[in-house]
Design a protein around this motif. Structure first.
Motif, PDB file in Angstrom:
ATOM      1  N   LYS A  55      23.435  60.984 -30.498  1.00 45.72           N
ATOM      2  CA  LYS A  55      22.159  60.350 -31.467  1.00 45.72           C
ATOM      3  C   LYS A  55      20.916  60.261 -30.462  1.00 45.72           C
ATOM      4  N   ARG A  57      20.728  58.051 -28.245  1.00 48.83           N
ATOM      5  CA  ARG A  57      20.617  56.475 -28.370  1.00 48.83           C
ATOM      6  C   ARG A  57      20.591  55.923 -26.999  1.00 48.83           C
ATOM      7  N   SER A 142      25.016  53.804 -36.885  1.00 54.72           N
ATOM      8  CA  SER A 142      24.474  54.762 -38.005  1.00 54.72           C
ATOM      9  C   SER A 142      24.343  56.144 -37.452  1.00 54.72           C
ATOM     10  N   ASN A 144      22.546  58.829 -37.570  1.00 56.57           N
ATOM     11  CA  ASN A 144      21.166  59.405 -37.605  1.00 56.57           C
ATOM     12  C   ASN A 144      20.668  59.748 -36.125  1.00 56.57           C
ATOM     13  N   HIS A 234      12.508  52.149 -35.135  1.00 51.44           N
ATOM     14  CA  HIS A 234      13.627  52.314 -35.916  1.00 51.44           C
ATOM     15  C   HIS A 234      12.929  52.975 -37.141  1.00 51.44           C
TER      16      HIS A 234
END
Ligand code: AMP
Ligand code: MG
Length: 343
Positions: A55, A57, A142, A144, A234
């Motif tokens: 991700k 992330r 999530s 994405n 975000h």
């Protein structure tokens, strides 16, 4: 890496295949009633770590553990306070995440070293079947790319993550379309860390008044939020987003004025009731539907569509911040990096 995309049409071999990938430590995106999740074995630090890389992330943004029964909760947390139990009974399976003191079994890769873990029991039958078939809780944020609007269709996941994850289970469009409500129940006082698909009003009906986390009041930009993920940019399309808030007539007039002055390719996010007011304005008009539930369901897909059309500036009508509207506005404000105009 090739990403296998299989449609779930009720055949259990799709679930069995996905479970086998998860058992080998792989990454599988799957539908939930909120948004698509990117799942990995939540008890295996190596598997869970792969989620951050796929991700992009930040590694200080912990993952939600997804379980498939009330009994599973005891295997991942060390304490269940009375009010947390009451919320779980009221809203599980469903779009509520509870942050509770973690069991020692839960790896730091999932909680980013925090003493508490976020846990949810989703209602979507594909998600529930997959968790049961895997036989362990799934760590699943999530599905994405970090910073992009959350995925509400398998095609959104494929657009962001194909080539980076092992498999996508396509279970159609997510019924709610906005992420879970997160409540911190690990301390003496309950706190709302993220508004979501279960409304604050519904929660307070069960357990009385609860406190708002810093992340909610500030949309996560001014202070260090308690749900670490809330501090990051975000839900952002490539376009810059401006939210316009106030009386309907003034809001429309302000947006029309800004569109006309813009000189860029613009888009407007409206409701069915207001879309017609922009008929003579040279802009791309996209309605989120006829109420806050529709807006929740359509917001992320619409933000993605604006990118697809190459829109550079988006003007969005604000919604009333009650019921699920609180969650929609929280996401919209973040998409706008808190760029809000009051008229
Ligand atoms: P996502 O699943 O992508 O919506 O992200 C999960 C959200 O849950 C992020 O905002 C995280 O910061 C939050 N979260 C996950 N685990 C914890 C935890 N242990 N304590 C507080 N917030 C958490
Ligand atoms: Mg997310």
């Amino acid at each position: 890496m090739n990403t296998l995309v299989l449609k779930y049409n009720g055949e259990n071999d799709v679930i069995a295949k996905a479970a086998s990938v998860l058992k080998k430590g792989g990454l599988v995106a799957f539908p939930t009633e909120t948004v698509y999740g990117l799942g990995a074995n939540g008890l295996d630090p190596d598997a869970a770590s792969k989620i951050y890389a796929a991700k992009g992330r930040p590694v200080d943004n912990p993952l939600i553990l997804h379980i498939a029964s009330f009994g599973d909760l005891e295997s991942v947390v060390s304490e269940i306070p009375e009010k947390a139990e009451k919320l779980a009974q009221a809203f599980w399976p469903g779009p509520l995440t509870l942050v509770l003191k973690k069991h020692s079994r839960v790896p730091d890769a999932v909680t980013c070293g925090l003493p508490a873990a976020a846990v949810r029991f989703p209602k979507n039958p594909v998600a529930a079947k997959l968790i049961r078939a895997a036989g362990f809780p799934l760590a699943a944020p999530s599905a994405n790319s970090s910073g992009k609007p959350s995925p509400t269709k398998a095609s959104h996941v494929a657009f962001d993550l194909s080539g980076k994850i092992d498999m996508i289970v396509d279970g159609g469009t997510c019924s709610l379309g906005i992420e879970s409500t997160i409540i911190d129940a690990s301390k003496n006082v309950l706190r709302l860390l993220r508004p979501g698909a279960v409304t604050l009003e519904d929660i307070e009906r069960e357990v009385g008044r609860i406190e708002a986390g810093a992340s909610v009041e500030t949309a996560g930009f001014e202070t260090a939020p308690e749900a670490p993920g809330m501090k990051y940019k975000h839900y952002s399309p490539l376009a810059s987003v401006t939210v316009v808030s106030g009386d309907q007539k003034k809001t429309v007039a302000e947006i029309v004025k800004r569109v006309k002055l813009s000189g860029k390719k613009t888009g407007v996010l409206t409701t069915d009731a207001t879309a017609r007011f922009y008929e003579t304005t040279p802009t791309l008009v996209m309605s989120l539907g006829s109420g806050a539930n529709d807006a929740a369901k359509n917001l992320f897909a619409t933000l993605r569509r604006l990118d697809f059309y190459g829109v550079e500036e988006v003007y969005a009508e604000a919604l009333e911040e009650t019921g699920i509207g609180l969650a929609v506005m929280n996401r919209l404000k973040k998409a706008a990096a808190n760029n809000i105009v009051y008229v």
